[in-house]
Scaffold this motif. Structure first.
Motif, PDB file in Angstrom:
ATOM      1  N   GLU A 169       0.835  -1.206   0.000  1.00  0.00           N
ATOM      2  CA  GLU A 169       0.000   0.000   0.000  1.00  0.00           C
ATOM      3  C   GLU A 169       0.868   1.253   0.000  1.00  0.00           C
ATOM      4  O   GLU A 169       0.591   2.223  -0.715  1.00  0.00           O
ATOM      5  CB  GLU A 169      -0.929   0.007   1.210  1.00  0.00           C
TER       6      GLU A 169
ATOM      7  N   LYS B 174       1.016   4.221  -3.028  1.00  0.00           N
ATOM      8  CA  LYS B 174       0.852   5.664  -2.796  1.00  0.00           C
ATOM      9  C   LYS B 174       2.058   6.457  -3.277  1.00  0.00           C
ATOM     10  O   LYS B 174       1.918   7.565  -3.798  1.00  0.00           O
ATOM     11  CB  LYS B 174       0.597   5.923  -1.310  1.00  0.00           C
TER      12      LYS B 174
ATOM     13  N   GLU C 244       2.422   5.379  -7.502  1.00  0.00           N
ATOM     14  CA  GLU C 244       1.217   5.646  -8.292  1.00  0.00           C
ATOM     15  C   GLU C 244       1.201   4.874  -9.623  1.00  0.00           C
ATOM     16  O   GLU C 244       1.179   5.469 -10.701  1.00  0.00           O
ATOM     17  CB  GLU C 244       1.072   7.148  -8.557  1.00  0.00           C
TER      18      GLU C 244
ATOM     19  N   ARG D 261      -8.996   1.359  -2.749  1.00  0.00           N
ATOM     20  CA  ARG D 261      -8.891   2.482  -1.808  1.00  0.00           C
ATOM     21  C   ARG D 261      -7.931   3.559  -2.326  1.00  0.00           C
ATOM     22  O   ARG D 261      -8.137   4.752  -2.114  1.00  0.00           O
ATOM     23  CB  ARG D 261      -8.422   1.942  -0.455  1.00  0.00           C
ATOM     24  N   CYS D 262      -6.902   3.099  -3.052  1.00  0.00           N
ATOM     25  CA  CYS D 262      -5.910   4.027  -3.601  1.00  0.00           C
ATOM     26  C   CYS D 262      -6.315   4.568  -4.977  1.00  0.00           C
ATOM     27  O   CYS D 262      -5.588   5.364  -5.573  1.00  0.00           O
ATOM     28  CB  CYS D 262      -4.550   3.340  -3.718  1.00  0.00           C
TER      29      CYS D 262
END
Length: 383
Positions: free
Chosen positions: A78, A82, A85, A107-108
């Motif tokens: 995760e 972030k 990307e 979620r991202c």
């Protein structure tokens, strides 16, 4: 420069992922890759966050041992999502873990493609519904998989099974026969106990006991070949073979050559069963896991068969022996029914041919690569 994250776990997923990555690089040489996987993905140019392939396990109970570590890796992935990307995430097999990765990706805000998706046609539609809810695009490799995921509301493309790109049924085995002194008069039996240490521990002994009984029946007319997976060392096998006083030829890799020349293969349940089907080689499928895992599986599994050829055919076209039935005597009994009957062999070959037809057409790997690019909005650099 666009980045793609690829997440695979076991050795087979690592292999399938690496093949898609190579195809993606042909379509767009400017791509960069990050993710989780093994040696083959690393060789294909992936910057690895973690290599979990040595933790490969089978079953519910066995997987719990690594649960805490898996959550730490999930947190790391995760963080990488972030920071880096990626345009898209390719999830390959490793279903329990990759279902969680899919949730993190959503979620991202990163689209995901799942290749060798969770076996919802085995465990129930809830898995398909979860992946649909997480907006994962499914690259379906089985016809029954496509149907279940479509019914669950997922975006699905039937790409077919990559085994049709990988296995060459017209393989020339002349040199192989010469190297191992295999005459056309010999009846060759392939032994494929699996590529995981746990499979070797569970299946090798009964397989060798069956081979010993077959040898007694055929009085030296059989030749046993055991292709050694790259995840297993010869020393893991030699002591057990010696203990059974058997003449078994250990062969590094070359499982396809073994399947091609064999009259019969005794094999662990898994991809090898489909590979044998591509060669139309009759087989006996064996499967054994911990008792608790097996009992849980019986409660949850929604299909009557374990072996993929039987699952795809929707009937038992080749014998499969599970748990307590995995004994040398019972394996040998099923093997003899095939070896002693030409008509039975021909019947199985015809049915295996029909199974292979249901797997789609060649070109699955390229179709997956194009689906990944389209899902991530990445241009095809060769067009």
């Amino acid at each position: 420069m666009e980045k793609i994250m690829v997440v695979a776990g076991e050795a087979s997923g690592d292999m399938h992922a690496a093949r898609v990555i190579e195809e993606l690089k042909k379509l767009n040489p400017e791509l960069e890759f990050i993710g989780m996987g093994g040696q083959r993905m690393a060789e294909a140019g992936v910057e690895l966050v973690y290599d979990p392939t040595k933790l490969s396990t089978i079953g519910f109970v066995e997987a719990v041992k690594h649960l805490r570590l898996m959550y730490r890796i999930l947190d790391k992935l995760e963080q990488v999502m972030k920071e880096e990307e990626p345009a898209v995430i390719l999830l390959v097999d490793y279903s329990g873990f990759n279902m969680k990765v899919a949730k993190v990706a959503q979620r991202c805000g990163i689209p995901a493609v799942n290749y060798f998706a969770p076996s919802a046609w085995v465990w129930g539609q809830w898995r398909a519904k979860k992946m649909a809810k997480r907006d994962v695009t499914i690259a379906s490799v089985f016809p029954m998989e496509e149907e279940v995921y479509r019914q669950a509301g997922a975006e699905v493309e039937f790409v077919g099974h990559p085994i049709l790109d990988i296995v060459n049924p017209d393989l020339d085995t002349t040199e192989f026969r010469r190297k191992y002194n295999l005459s056309s008069e010999q009846t060759i039996v392939g032994l494929l106990p699996g590529s995981r240490q746990q499979e070797i521990e569970q299946l090798l002994e009964p397989m060798l006991e069956a081979a010993y009984q077959l040898e007694e029946d055929y009085q030296g007319e059989l030749k046993f070949l055991l292709p050694v997976a790259d995840t297993i060392t010869n020393s893991d096998l030699e002591a057990e073979i010696k203990r059974h006083d058997l003449d078994v030829e250990l062969i590094t890799g070359q499982s396809y050559q073994v399947m091609k020349v064999a009259a019969l293969v005794l094999t662990a349940s898994g991809t090898a069963t489909l590979e044998a089907a591509c060669f139309k080689t009759p087989l006996v499928i064996i499967y054994k896991t911990s008792l608790i895992t097996y009992l849980l599986g019986k409660l949850l599994v929604k299909i009557p068969y374990v072996g993929l050829p039987n699952v795809i055919a929707e009937e038992e076209i080749v014998p499969e022996l599970l748990q307590g039935a995995v004994t040398g005597e019972k394996i040998a009994d099923q093997a003899l029914k095939i070896l002693n009957s030409n008509s039975k062999q021909e019947e199985i070959k015809e049915q295996l041919d029909e199974v292979v037809e249901r797997l789609g057409a060649e070109g699955a790997i390229k179709r997956v690569a194009n689906l990944v690019l389209a899902t991530g909005g990445i241009s095809n650099g060769t067009s």
